[in-house]
Write a protein that holds these residues in place. Sequence first.
Motif, short mmCIF file in Angstrom:
data_model
loop_
_atom_site.label_atom_id
_atom_site.label_comp_id
_atom_site.label_asym_id
_atom_site.label_seq_id
_atom_site.Cartn_x
_atom_site.Cartn_y
_atom_site.Cartn_z
N GLU A 129 -58.08 54.41 -53.34
CA GLU A 129 -56.91 53.75 -53.95
C GLU A 129 -57.31 52.95 -55.19
O GLU A 129 -56.93 51.79 -55.35
N ILE A 130 -58.05 53.57 -56.11
CA ILE A 130 -58.60 52.82 -57.23
C ILE A 130 -57.56 52.45 -58.28
O ILE A 130 -57.84 51.63 -59.15
N THR A 131 -56.35 53.01 -58.21
CA THR A 131 -55.31 52.66 -59.19
C THR A 131 -54.17 51.88 -58.56
O THR A 131 -53.18 51.60 -59.23
N SER A 132 -54.28 51.52 -57.27
CA SER A 132 -53.13 50.96 -56.56
C SER A 132 -52.67 49.63 -57.12
O SER A 132 -51.48 49.30 -57.07
N ALA A 133 -53.58 48.82 -57.67
CA ALA A 133 -53.20 47.50 -58.18
C ALA A 133 -53.06 47.48 -59.70
O ALA A 133 -52.98 46.41 -60.29
N LEU A 134 -53.02 48.66 -60.32
CA LEU A 134 -52.99 48.74 -61.78
C LEU A 134 -51.63 49.23 -62.27
O LEU A 134 -50.96 50.00 -61.58
N ASP A 135 -51.24 48.79 -63.46
CA ASP A 135 -50.02 49.30 -64.06
C ASP A 135 -50.23 50.77 -64.43
O ASP A 135 -51.36 51.26 -64.51
N PRO A 136 -49.13 51.53 -64.63
CA PRO A 136 -49.28 52.97 -64.88
C PRO A 136 -50.18 53.30 -66.06
O PRO A 136 -50.97 54.25 -66.00
N GLU A 137 -50.10 52.52 -67.14
CA GLU A 137 -50.92 52.82 -68.31
C GLU A 137 -52.40 52.60 -68.02
O GLU A 137 -53.25 53.45 -68.33
N THR A 138 -52.73 51.47 -67.39
CA THR A 138 -54.12 51.18 -67.07
C THR A 138 -54.64 52.14 -66.00
O THR A 138 -55.77 52.64 -66.08
N GLY A 139 -53.82 52.40 -64.98
CA GLY A 139 -54.21 53.34 -63.94
C GLY A 139 -54.46 54.73 -64.50
O GLY A 139 -55.41 55.42 -64.12
N GLY A 140 -53.60 55.14 -65.44
CA GLY A 140 -53.80 56.43 -66.08
C GLY A 140 -55.10 56.49 -66.86
O GLY A 140 -55.80 57.51 -66.88
#
Length: 513
Positions: free
Chosen positions: A419-430
């Motif tokens: 779950e490495i993108t779970s706490a990130l906004d869509p742009e940062t997670g992308g």
Amino acid sequence: MSGSGSLAEVSGLTIGPTAGGPPVLHDARLTIGRGQVLGVVGRSGSGKSSLAFGLLGHVRPGLERRRGTVRVAGLDPFGRTDARRLRGRVVSFLGQDPASSLNPALRIGKQVAEAVGLRSSAPRAGDVGAQVEDLLRSVGLPADRAFQRRLPHQLSGGQAQRVALAIALAGTPRLLVLDEPTSSLDTALAARMRRLLVDVLSDGDRSALLVSHDPVWVSSVADDVIRLDDGRIVEARTPPLPPVPATVRARPTDAPAAGGGLYVKELVAVHGREPVLHDVSLTVAGGSCTAVVGPSGSGKTTLARCLVGLHRPARGSVAWREDASGSDGRVAAQLVAQDARGALNPRESARTALMRPLTGLRRQPAEKAAAEAGRLLGLVGLPPEVLGRRPGELSGGQRQRVNLARALAADARLLVCDEITSALDPETGGGVLHLLNSLRRTLGLTVVLVTHDLAAAARCAEQVVVLDAGQVVESGPADRVLAHPEHAVTRELLACAAHLPPGTSVLPVLEQE
């Protein structure tokens, strides 16, 4: 849900580094009415969490309140006496790292009971037990004795999130401050959380500040929404109508050719005496990415811990083979954890975090390790000055990139990303997913991506494995599983990912990027 009168007011709140420099929150002004839900959206590092903490009279280490006032129910949360009267009783907080808010040594039933006891007026033992059960059921968790006796490390990320929410709801606080309350939840549970919050706030007397990087989620719950950018409130508006269904895009398969891979056979894992994984088998080809998806509590995190040796299976095997001939070899497997902040020592700089595996595991001399730390930081897209910063001085996206660099510092050939993108906004997670794909192509890494974000699975993985109740219920090529799901769990996850009600016959369309 809006009521009349104000419960909380923020006027000119400015928060910045104690050592000087630009503020992380600049001249924030807002009012939260009684019964109102105010949403706050923005990218990672935009100041959302600093604003949320301000309503509690708290600033993160390394920061200070430079000016401005905050009032909640007429009291000053920055005042020591008023803070004691407010926290837990009038205002309650649920943070984006729920596991870090739970005491690792106390069973969850005890932790919820302590919150009830502290926030209720002279409760009797029987009443406390009944309230604990009611709170757990209200957030969709079992209330039986076996579940209450679990320790925090025996919970999935979504379960920990809901236990923390149950604690936040204890004592019926008037203002809920929720910082990324869906960050650890699969799409179906995020929809359930939305319905739960609507029910909790429907009496018209309880208010909430809802911080999230997901504007769609916020708009479906909040009465009004403000947006932060570089610490400033740049927009305030009424939520729009729900968006059209999202489209999940499958990227072209471009994994580098590599022999061997990861072989998991008939894996069984338990917590105490309770089975969590049942005969799980999967194969991840060398140099490829397999996404493991499923509802919260399905066993995804336990599987991830088994793959890197942090949880000993009761039965079955996990093996790495160097090539298709089956010759066994050793591999440096590294876990990139969901809780990016908790995975790093808050007192250590990024330089120290990277130097430890370089000098300890790879036996590099200090001078060479220092140069390698700088190279790895550049490899994950961070500037050299980040080396001297501690986790509290980094954004969520920066912390996750430091965690990736640390895994690479250990010379990992297998990355298990939980779950490495779970706490990130869509742009940062992308950006993090793009980096992961780039590293995989460049370094020939093998990746297991544990996620509840089906868009992330479609973007990164060649294969998808769907878990439910500790069992593999569906698996196969990503384009087939996500375009033509066969199991009800997969269909529900896809429907919720597209912001559609469960059971709908319309599924996201997969397209090539």
